[in-house]
Design a protein around this motif. Structure first.
Motif, PDB file in Angstrom:
ATOM      1  N   THR A 133      -5.025   5.829   7.994  1.00 48.83           N
ATOM      2  CA  THR A 133      -4.015   5.185   7.151  1.00 48.83           C
ATOM      3  C   THR A 133      -4.155   3.667   7.194  1.00 48.83           C
ATOM      4  O   THR A 133      -4.811   3.117   8.085  1.00 48.83           O
ATOM      5  CB  THR A 133      -2.608   5.556   7.638  1.00 48.83           C
ATOM      6  N   CYS A 150       0.836  -1.211   0.000  1.00 52.33           N
ATOM      7  CA  CYS A 150       0.000   0.000   0.000  1.00 52.33           C
ATOM      8  C   CYS A 150       0.862   1.248   0.000  1.00 52.33           C
ATOM      9  O   CYS A 150       0.558   2.236  -0.687  1.00 52.33           O
ATOM     10  CB  CYS A 150      -0.930   0.006   1.219  1.00 52.33           C
ATOM     11  N   SER A 151       1.955   1.211   0.757  1.00 48.97           N
ATOM     12  CA  SER A 151       2.859   2.353   0.833  1.00 48.97           C
ATOM     13  C   SER A 151       3.569   2.574  -0.498  1.00 48.97           C
ATOM     14  O   SER A 151       3.671   3.702  -0.991  1.00 48.97           O
ATOM     15  CB  SER A 151       3.896   2.135   1.943  1.00 48.97           C
ATOM     16  N   GLU A 152       4.059   1.494  -1.078  1.00 50.43           N
ATOM     17  CA  GLU A 152       4.781   1.580  -2.348  1.00 50.43           C
ATOM     18  C   GLU A 152       3.902   2.111  -3.480  1.00 50.43           C
ATOM     19  O   GLU A 152       4.359   2.864  -4.337  1.00 50.43           O
ATOM     20  CB  GLU A 152       5.327   0.204  -2.736  1.00 50.43           C
ATOM     21  N   GLU A 153       2.631   1.708  -3.476  1.00 50.07           N
ATOM     22  CA  GLU A 153       1.721   2.088  -4.555  1.00 50.07           C
ATOM     23  C   GLU A 153       0.841   3.275  -4.182  1.00 50.07           C
ATOM     24  O   GLU A 153      -0.013   3.684  -4.970  1.00 50.07           O
ATOM     25  CB  GLU A 153       0.857   0.883  -4.941  1.00 50.07           C
ATOM     26  N   ASN A 154       1.051   3.803  -2.968  1.00 48.57           N
ATOM     27  CA  ASN A 154       0.290   4.958  -2.492  1.00 48.57           C
ATOM     28  C   ASN A 154      -1.219   4.707  -2.589  1.00 48.57           C
ATOM     29  O   ASN A 154      -1.977   5.516  -3.129  1.00 48.57           O
ATOM     30  CB  ASN A 154       0.673   6.215  -3.278  1.00 48.57           C
ATOM     31  N   THR A 174      -4.834   3.063  -0.480  1.00 46.66           N
ATOM     32  CA  THR A 174      -5.456   2.616   0.775  1.00 46.66           C
ATOM     33  C   THR A 174      -5.637   1.112   0.676  1.00 46.66           C
ATOM     34  O   THR A 174      -5.501   0.515  -0.403  1.00 46.66           O
ATOM     35  CB  THR A 174      -6.822   3.276   0.980  1.00 46.66           C
TER      36      THR A 174
END
Length: 315
Positions: free
Chosen positions: A190, A13-17, A19
């Protein structure tokens, strides 16, 4: 979903921005080969069923086939209308909606098994309560449902959602963790906060047994659905306030699974131990199915319940 655990889910999720809801929808598209519109549309269909099952029992008295439960959602609705509840509108509405789903399920009505029929009231109750009490738009409700699906997939992959395998901690616990994550996502939290909410739920439901009276998904299941909805909302509120679970989500899932594996068979949906094994529990079973050689006093019959182990113990 080709994600190993919660830690990997957060990384992706962080890598692909994205949710959790957005990531889960994308994953479903890739795995199913369906378009965005098709995957999204299917979730809308689920939402429509949830709308029906959460409100039917509040608007009218819905009685289960066995007669064990019924009318409690209607009572809660009337209680809510008085405006004198102890816990406030959000909690009472969530409880009434959860009870309604359980009653609709037990009366052979249409529900969404999310993640199971036994825990079918928790996620819909929370979703519909959020819609009405916080004016959440439908597109955000849908993404909340996708977030819950993503969390549920992680639980199912690393542990179990089956009461027969892991007790009610695996059914209502998982459903409440999914619902808590959905609330956090809908309120702008988040992905890390979503899993924190799920972890808090599991910490509060570990060890919950599955002990249905007469083996039916009615007592104490319906009221556990109501409690699960409340648990999801409180965990979400704690998380949104900045409270962090010291035990990460993956560890709480692992703990739930390990507890389920050592839980006695009598406490895993067999209708033998716990509340089902009490004097009243056994009495209710006989009232529903009749004595072993006698006729049932209810619309249901002895073949509905495979409780030979308990029958032998009683002889």
């Amino acid at each position: 979903m080709n994600i190993k655990n919660g830690k990997e889910l957060l990384k992706r999720c962080s890598e692909e921005n994205l949710t959790i809801g957005e990531f889960t929808l994308k994953q479903e598209m890739e795995e199913s080969g369906l378009s965005y519109e098709e995957v999204y549309g299917r979730m809308v269909e689920n939402l429509r069923v949830m709308e029906f099952s959460t409100t039917k029992g509040v608007g009218e008295k819905v009685i289960s086939v066995s007669g064990l439960i019924g009318g409690d959602a209607y009572r809660m609705g009337k209680y809510l209308d008085k405006g004198q509840s102890v816990s406030g509108r959000v909690m009472v509405k969530a409880m009434s909606y959860a009870l309604s789903c359980s009653e609709v399920n037990a009366s052979m009505g249409k529900i969404v098994a999310c993640p199971t029929a036994g825990a079918c009231g928790i996620l819909p109750a929370v979703i519909m309560t959020m819609k009405e009490e916080h004016e959440i738009e439908e597109k955000d409700l849908i993404m909340g449902l996708f977030a819950s699906a993503g969390v549920g997939a992680i639980i199912a992959q690393n542990a179990t959602i089956s009461g027969a395998e892991g007790g009610c901690q695996a059914e209502c616990g998982s459903a409440a963790a999914m619902a808590a994550a959905a609330v956090v996502e809908m309120m702008g939290g988040t992905p890390e906060m979503c899993l924190n909410a799920g972890a808090i739920v599991f910490k509060n439901t570990l060890g919950l047994v599955c002990d249905p009276i007469a083996g039916l998904v009615e007592v104490p299941c319906a009221k556990r659905n109501a409690a699960g909805a409340v648990s999801a909302i409180t965990a979400a509120d704690m998380t949104l306030a900045g409270v962090v679970s010291r035990i990460p989500f993956d560890d709480t899932v692992a703990a739930m699974y390990s507890i389920g594996k050592v839980m006695p068979e009598a406490l895993r949906e067999t209708g033998i131990g716990g509340l089902a094994g009490t004097k009243t529990g056994k009495k209710l079973k006989k009232e529903i199915f009749g004595s072993k050689n006698g006729k049932s006093k209810n619309k249901m019959n002895d073949d509905t319940f495979d409780g030979e182990k308990e029958e032998k113990e009683e002889e």
